[in-house]
Design a protein around this motif. Structure first.
Motif, PDB file in Angstrom:
ATOM      1  N   SER A   1       1.684  13.942   4.623  1.00  0.00           N
ATOM      2  CA  SER A   1       2.077  12.775   3.832  1.00  0.00           C
ATOM      3  C   SER A   1       3.143  13.105   2.794  1.00  0.00           C
ATOM      4  CB  SER A   1       0.844  12.171   3.149  1.00  0.00           C
ATOM      5  OG  SER A   1      -0.029  11.631   4.122  1.00  0.00           O
ATOM      6  N   VAL A   2       3.641  14.351   2.802  1.00  0.00           N
ATOM      7  CA  VAL A   2       4.678  14.792   1.859  1.00  0.00           C
ATOM      8  C   VAL A   2       5.982  14.961   2.633  1.00  0.00           C
ATOM      9  CG1 VAL A   2       5.356  16.563   0.202  1.00  0.00           C
ATOM     10  CG2 VAL A   2       2.925  15.994   0.502  1.00  0.00           C
ATOM     11  N   ILE A   3       7.007  14.237   2.212  1.00  0.00           N
ATOM     12  CA  ILE A   3       8.292  14.296   2.915  1.00  0.00           C
ATOM     13  C   ILE A   3       9.430  14.472   1.912  1.00  0.00           C
ATOM     14  CG2 ILE A   3       7.402  12.874   4.795  1.00  0.00           C
ATOM     15  CD1 ILE A   3       9.114  10.547   3.741  1.00  0.00           C
ATOM     16  N   GLY A   4      10.559  14.915   2.430  1.00  0.00           N
ATOM     17  CA  GLY A   4      11.774  14.997   1.636  1.00  0.00           C
ATOM     18  C   GLY A   4      12.597  13.732   1.798  1.00  0.00           C
ATOM     19  N   HIS A   5      13.409  13.433   0.801  1.00  0.00           N
ATOM     20  CA  HIS A   5      14.262  12.247   0.881  1.00  0.00           C
ATOM     21  C   HIS A   5      15.133  12.283   2.136  1.00  0.00           C
ATOM     22  CE1 HIS A   5      16.975   9.340  -1.650  1.00  0.00           C
ATOM     23  NE2 HIS A   5      16.220   8.699  -0.793  1.00  0.00           N
ATOM     24  N   LYS A   6      15.604  13.496   2.483  1.00  0.00           N
ATOM     25  CA  LYS A   6      16.459  13.630   3.670  1.00  0.00           C
ATOM     26  C   LYS A   6      15.685  13.357   4.960  1.00  0.00           C
ATOM     27  CE  LYS A   6      15.797  18.642   3.598  1.00  0.00           C
ATOM     28  NZ  LYS A   6      16.477  19.912   3.271  1.00  0.00           N
ATOM     29  N   GLU A   7      14.362  13.456   4.907  1.00  0.00           N
ATOM     30  CA  GLU A   7      13.537  13.158   6.084  1.00  0.00           C
ATOM     31  C   GLU A   7      13.230  11.669   6.189  1.00  0.00           C
ATOM     32  OE1 GLU A   7      10.837  17.063   6.824  1.00  0.00           O
ATOM     33  OE2 GLU A   7      10.376  15.952   4.977  1.00  0.00           O
TER      34      GLU A   7
ATOM     35  N   LYS B   1      20.906  11.276   3.425  1.00  0.00           N
ATOM     36  CA  LYS B   1      20.468  12.028   2.255  1.00  0.00           C
ATOM     37  C   LYS B   1      20.344  13.512   2.588  1.00  0.00           C
ATOM     38  CE  LYS B   1      20.171   8.641  -0.627  1.00  0.00           C
ATOM     39  NZ  LYS B   1      21.016   8.586  -1.827  1.00  0.00           N
ATOM     40  N   VAL B   2      20.502  14.371   1.563  1.00  0.00           N
ATOM     41  CA  VAL B   2      20.434  15.822   1.774  1.00  0.00           C
ATOM     42  C   VAL B   2      19.330  16.473   0.947  1.00  0.00           C
ATOM     43  CG1 VAL B   2      22.892  15.957   2.342  1.00  0.00           C
ATOM     44  CG2 VAL B   2      22.146  16.322  -0.029  1.00  0.00           C
ATOM     45  N   ASP B   3      18.664  15.681   0.127  1.00  0.00           N
ATOM     46  CA  ASP B   3      17.700  16.285  -0.796  1.00  0.00           C
ATOM     47  C   ASP B   3      16.276  16.276  -0.238  1.00  0.00           C
ATOM     48  OD1 ASP B   3      18.103  13.429  -1.214  1.00  0.00           O
ATOM     49  OD2 ASP B   3      16.788  13.549  -2.952  1.00  0.00           O
TER      50      ASP B   3
ATOM     51  N   PRO C   1       0.821  -1.201   0.000  1.00  0.00           N
ATOM     52  CA  PRO C   1       0.000   0.000   0.000  1.00  0.00           C
ATOM     53  C   PRO C   1       0.866   1.266   0.000  1.00  0.00           C
ATOM     54  CG  PRO C   1       0.070  -0.929   2.199  1.00  0.00           C
ATOM     55  CD  PRO C   1       0.757  -1.914   1.290  1.00  0.00           C
ATOM     56  N   VAL C   2       0.345   2.318  -0.638  1.00  0.00           N
ATOM     57  CA  VAL C   2       1.094   3.570  -0.710  1.00  0.00           C
ATOM     58  C   VAL C   2       0.647   4.491   0.420  1.00  0.00           C
ATOM     59  CG1 VAL C   2       1.658   3.465  -3.149  1.00  0.00           C
ATOM     60  CG2 VAL C   2      -0.530   4.433  -2.448  1.00  0.00           C
ATOM     61  N   ASN C   3       1.611   5.251   0.926  1.00  0.00           N
ATOM     62  CA  ASN C   3       1.356   6.064   2.110  1.00  0.00           C
ATOM     63  C   ASN C   3       1.796   7.515   2.007  1.00  0.00           C
ATOM     64  OD1 ASN C   3       2.404   3.089   3.317  1.00  0.00           O
ATOM     65  ND2 ASN C   3       0.392   3.794   3.956  1.00  0.00           N
ATOM     66  N   GLY C   4       2.500   7.900   0.951  1.00  0.00           N
ATOM     67  CA  GLY C   4       2.960   9.272   0.891  1.00  0.00           C
ATOM     68  C   GLY C   4       3.741   9.576  -0.361  1.00  0.00           C
ATOM     69  N   VAL C   5       4.354  10.762  -0.350  1.00  0.00           N
ATOM     70  CA  VAL C   5       5.097  11.304  -1.483  1.00  0.00           C
ATOM     71  C   VAL C   5       6.474  11.729  -0.991  1.00  0.00           C
ATOM     72  CG1 VAL C   5       5.171  13.122  -3.237  1.00  0.00           C
ATOM     73  CG2 VAL C   5       2.959  12.209  -2.486  1.00  0.00           C
ATOM     74  N   VAL C   6       7.518  11.333  -1.718  1.00  0.00           N
ATOM     75  CA  VAL C   6       8.881  11.760  -1.411  1.00  0.00           C
ATOM     76  C   VAL C   6       9.360  12.712  -2.506  1.00  0.00           C
ATOM     77  CG1 VAL C   6      11.283  11.058  -1.072  1.00  0.00           C
ATOM     78  CG2 VAL C   6       9.441   9.649  -0.143  1.00  0.00           C
ATOM     79  N   ILE C   7       9.907  13.850  -2.078  1.00  0.00           N
ATOM     80  CA  ILE C   7      10.447  14.859  -2.984  1.00  0.00           C
ATOM     81  C   ILE C   7      11.979  14.762  -2.967  1.00  0.00           C
ATOM     82  CG2 ILE C   7      10.576  17.321  -3.514  1.00  0.00           C
ATOM     83  CD1 ILE C   7       7.740  16.111  -3.772  1.00  0.00           C
TER      84      ILE C   7
END
Length: 196
Positions: free
Chosen positions: A165-171, A176-178, A40-46
Motif C-alpha cells: 500500500s506504499v507507492i512512490g509518486h512516480k509509480e 513524475k520522477v519522485d 476512502p483511503v487506500n495507501g501512502v504516496v512518498i
C-alpha cells in the motif's frame, strides 16, 4: 472501505511508530475540503520536495503557492528525521494518476506502470513529502530514511495494510520522477520488515 484517520489518530499512529512529530500551524483543520473527496483511503504516496532547507520546505508544503494551494501533503519529513504535520484531510499531493495502479494498491498486488492519469489520487492517498532536491546527488540522511519507513509503516499498521500500500509518486502519475535517491522496492522491503 477505509475511512480517514482523525487528526488524533494520525498523530498517535506516527508517535507510536517512534517518530518525532512537529505540529505545524492549524494542521488539524488545514485541507482542501470542498475541492474533491477525502476517502476512502487506500495507501501512502512518498514524494521528494525538490527543495532545500527545512523551514522553507515545511512552509511551502503548508502554504502551497498560487497555482497549487496548500497543504501539499499531510506530513513533511525533513532531513533530521522529524515529521512536520501540515494537513489533515484532502491535500494537493498525488494529483491525477492511473486507476489501474489504485486497483493494484487496493488489492495489494504488484503495481503496473502508470500509463494514464485518469483517477483523483488526492481522494485516496496519504502523502509524505521528503525534503530533498531530487537530483540524485542530494543525500538522504539515515535519520530521514528511517523516518520515511516509520511514517509509511505507521499508516499501514493503523489500517492493517501491507507494504504494497506504499507507492512512490512516480509509480502513481505519468511524468513524475519522485522520489529519486532510493527505490520504492527497497522502501517497501523495509516497511514489510517493520510490520512483522
Amino acid at each position: 472501505m477505509a475511512p480517514p484517520m482523525s487528526a488524533d489518530q494520525f498523530l498517535a499512529a506516527l508517535r507510536a511508530e517512534g517518530l518525532t512529530v512537529v505540529e505545524t500551524g492549524q494542521w488539524r483543520s488545514h485541507n482542501r475540503a470542498g475541492h474533491g473527496g477525502w476517502g476512502p483511503v487506500n495507501g501512502v504516496v512518498i514524494h521528494h520536495t525538490a527543495t532545500s532547507g527545512s523551514d522553507a520546505t515545511v512552509r511551502l508544503c503548508y502554504d502551497g503557492y498560487e497555482a497549487l494551494p496548500g497543504p501539499l501533503c499531510h506530513g513533511v519529513i525533513t532531513k533530521d528525521g522529524r515529521v512536520h504535520l501540515v494537513g489533515n484531510g484532502r491535500a494537493n499531493h498525488a494529483g491525477a494518476g492511473d486507476g489501474d495502479v489504485l486497483r493494484a494498491v487496493i488489492a495489494e498486488k504488484r503495481l503496473p506502470p502508470p500509463v494514464k492519469n485518469d483517477t483523483d489520487g488526492n481522494t485516496h492517498f496519504y502523502g509524505f513529502e521528503c525534503e530533498n532536491l531530487g537530483d540524485g546527488k542530494d543525500p538522504w540522511p539515515q535519520a530521514q530514511l528511517d523516518a520515511v519507513e516509520k511514517a509509511a509503516a505507521a499508516v499501514c499498521r493503523h489500517y492493517r495494510w501491507t507494504e504494497r500500500s506504499v507507492i512512490g509518486h512516480k509509480e502513481w502519475q505519468v511524468g513524475k520522477v519522485d522520489p529519486r535517491g532510493f527505490t520504492m522496492d527497497w522502501l517497501r522491503e523495509r516497511v514489510r520488515d517493520r510490520l512483522k
